[in-house]
Design a protein around this motif. Structure first.
Motif, PDB file in Angstrom:
ATOM      1  N   GLN A  54     -47.506 -19.723 -15.996  1.00 60.31           N
ATOM      2  CA  GLN A  54     -47.280 -18.361 -15.532  1.00 60.31           C
ATOM      3  C   GLN A  54     -48.362 -17.970 -14.531  1.00 60.31           C
ATOM      4  OE1 GLN A  54     -47.538 -15.255 -18.427  1.00 60.31           O
ATOM      5  NE2 GLN A  54     -46.048 -14.023 -17.362  1.00 60.31           N
ATOM      6  N   SER A  55     -47.997 -17.161 -13.555  1.00 59.27           N
ATOM      7  CA  SER A  55     -48.925 -16.796 -12.491  1.00 59.27           C
ATOM      8  C   SER A  55     -50.092 -15.958 -13.012  1.00 59.27           C
ATOM      9  CB  SER A  55     -48.190 -16.048 -11.383  1.00 59.27           C
ATOM     10  OG  SER A  55     -47.607 -14.868 -11.900  1.00 59.27           O
ATOM     11  N   GLY A  56     -49.868 -15.167 -14.053  1.00 61.66           N
ATOM     12  CA  GLY A  56     -50.940 -14.364 -14.629  1.00 61.66           C
ATOM     13  C   GLY A  56     -52.075 -15.223 -15.153  1.00 61.66           C
ATOM     14  N   GLU A  57     -51.720 -16.339 -15.803  1.00 58.76           N
ATOM     15  CA  GLU A  57     -52.734 -17.241 -16.344  1.00 58.76           C
ATOM     16  C   GLU A  57     -53.531 -17.903 -15.227  1.00 58.76           C
ATOM     17  OE1 GLU A  57     -50.463 -19.857 -18.812  1.00 58.76           O
ATOM     18  OE2 GLU A  57     -50.042 -18.269 -20.260  1.00 58.76           O
ATOM     19  N   LEU A  58     -52.844 -18.301 -14.173  1.00 59.09           N
ATOM     20  CA  LEU A  58     -53.515 -18.910 -13.023  1.00 59.09           C
ATOM     21  C   LEU A  58     -54.490 -17.912 -12.408  1.00 59.09           C
ATOM     22  CD1 LEU A  58     -53.808 -21.291 -11.067  1.00 59.09           C
ATOM     23  CD2 LEU A  58     -52.011 -20.249  -9.692  1.00 59.09           C
ATOM     24  N   VAL A  76     -56.023 -15.388 -13.869  1.00 58.58           N
ATOM     25  CA  VAL A  76     -57.167 -15.225 -14.766  1.00 58.58           C
ATOM     26  C   VAL A  76     -58.129 -16.407 -14.626  1.00 58.58           C
ATOM     27  CG1 VAL A  76     -57.856 -15.191 -17.201  1.00 58.58           C
ATOM     28  CG2 VAL A  76     -56.003 -13.711 -16.410  1.00 58.58           C
ATOM     29  N   LEU A  77     -57.582 -17.612 -14.533  1.00 57.85           N
ATOM     30  CA  LEU A  77     -58.417 -18.805 -14.409  1.00 57.85           C
ATOM     31  C   LEU A  77     -59.182 -18.852 -13.093  1.00 57.85           C
ATOM     32  CD1 LEU A  77     -56.053 -21.502 -15.931  1.00 57.85           C
ATOM     33  CD2 LEU A  77     -58.284 -20.809 -16.835  1.00 57.85           C
ATOM     34  N   THR A  78     -58.581 -18.366 -12.027  1.00 56.57           N
ATOM     35  CA  THR A  78     -59.232 -18.439 -10.715  1.00 56.57           C
ATOM     36  C   THR A  78     -60.077 -17.208 -10.387  1.00 56.57           C
ATOM     37  OG1 THR A  78     -57.233 -17.581  -9.669  1.00 56.57           O
ATOM     38  CG2 THR A  78     -57.494 -19.972  -9.717  1.00 56.57           C
ATOM     39  N   PHE A  93     -63.118 -15.752 -19.985  1.00 56.23           N
ATOM     40  CA  PHE A  93     -64.011 -16.895 -19.824  1.00 56.23           C
ATOM     41  C   PHE A  93     -65.414 -16.483 -19.394  1.00 56.23           C
ATOM     42  CE2 PHE A  93     -59.626 -18.224 -18.898  1.00 56.23           C
ATOM     43  CZ  PHE A  93     -59.442 -19.101 -19.954  1.00 56.23           C
ATOM     44  N   VAL A  94     -65.759 -15.213 -19.625  1.00 56.25           N
ATOM     45  CA  VAL A  94     -67.066 -14.698 -19.223  1.00 56.25           C
ATOM     46  C   VAL A  94     -67.820 -14.249 -20.463  1.00 56.25           C
ATOM     47  CG1 VAL A  94     -68.281 -13.006 -17.798  1.00 56.25           C
ATOM     48  CG2 VAL A  94     -66.041 -13.841 -17.081  1.00 56.25           C
ATOM     49  N   GLU A  95     -69.000 -14.814 -20.681  1.00 56.35           N
ATOM     50  CA  GLU A  95     -69.810 -14.414 -21.834  1.00 56.35           C
ATOM     51  C   GLU A  95     -70.477 -13.078 -21.559  1.00 56.35           C
ATOM     52  OE1 GLU A  95     -70.047 -16.028 -24.851  1.00 56.35           O
ATOM     53  OE2 GLU A  95     -68.417 -17.215 -23.982  1.00 56.35           O
ATOM     54  N   GLU A  96     -71.245 -13.030 -20.473  1.00 57.77           N
ATOM     55  CA  GLU A  96     -71.941 -11.809 -20.073  1.00 57.77           C
ATOM     56  C   GLU A  96     -72.331 -11.922 -18.607  1.00 57.77           C
ATOM     57  OE1 GLU A  96     -76.323 -13.313 -21.682  1.00 57.77           O
ATOM     58  OE2 GLU A  96     -75.316 -11.649 -22.691  1.00 57.77           O
ATOM     59  N   LEU A  97     -72.711 -10.798 -18.015  1.00 57.46           N
ATOM     60  CA  LEU A  97     -73.161 -10.812 -16.624  1.00 57.46           C
ATOM     61  C   LEU A  97     -74.610 -11.283 -16.589  1.00 57.46           C
ATOM     62  CD1 LEU A  97     -71.763  -7.394 -15.348  1.00 57.46           C
ATOM     63  CD2 LEU A  97     -70.810  -9.665 -14.961  1.00 57.46           C
TER      64      LEU A  97
END
Length: 161
Positions: A1-5, A7-9, A102-106
């Motif tokens: 699905q395009s939404g997943e792509l 989010v990944l990019t 996929f982000v722990e923290e800034l």
């Protein structure tokens, strides 16, 4: 699905912008501008795919953004709350934000980065295309230690009751 792509990019996009710009404000502006461009184009797809009727109030519009648009494009449904007596200010509260999966923290040196600022631009661009100018900003951000992620929407025109 395009939404997943997407989010990944998305993380790679933000990382590249952080390399390109020293100041967080410049990254935030760039993300907002990119989002705005997406929103301007996305509204036609949204209207065609959702077959929604014209909203009759700002609260109906805010509900539509949360319950239909966010669900359709990000697979989440934020909670909506009205935060002004005038009825033109709303908060979208996201319990789950797929853009930060996929982000722990800034990093400490990027404390003023508004990582998901693209979302504000998307909402603002889409609303402008349906003649509802709005100010859209992050009020709270889990990545910055807040309890929730909250996007504020302030409609800039008086409601035509």
């Amino acid at each position: 699905q395009s939404g997943e792509l997407f989010v990944l990019t998305y993380g790679a996009l933000v990382a590249q912008l952080c390399k390109d710009y020293e100041k967080d404000e410049d990254v935030n502006t760039c993300l907002d501008r990119m989002g705005y461009g997406i929103g301007v184009r996305l509204i036609d797809d949204f209207l065609a795919r959702s077959a929604v009727k014209k909203c009759r109030s700002y609260s109906e519009t805010a509900d539509m953004i949360a319950q239909v648009a966010f669900k359709m494009y990000l697979g989440v449904t934020p909670t909506v709350s009205c935060s002004s007596a005038a009825g033109n200010e709303f908060s979208l509260i996201l319990d789950k934000n797929p853009l930060v999966d996929f982000v722990e923290e800034l990093p400490a040196e990027r404390a003023s980065l508004c990582y998901c600022n693209l979302l504000c631009g998307v909402i603002r661009g889409a609303l402008e295309m349906v003649h509802l100018p709005a100010e859209v900003t992050f009020l709270q951000d889990r990545l910055k230690g807040d309890a929730v992620t909250e996007i504020g929407i302030t409609f800039l025109r008086k409601a035509e009751d």
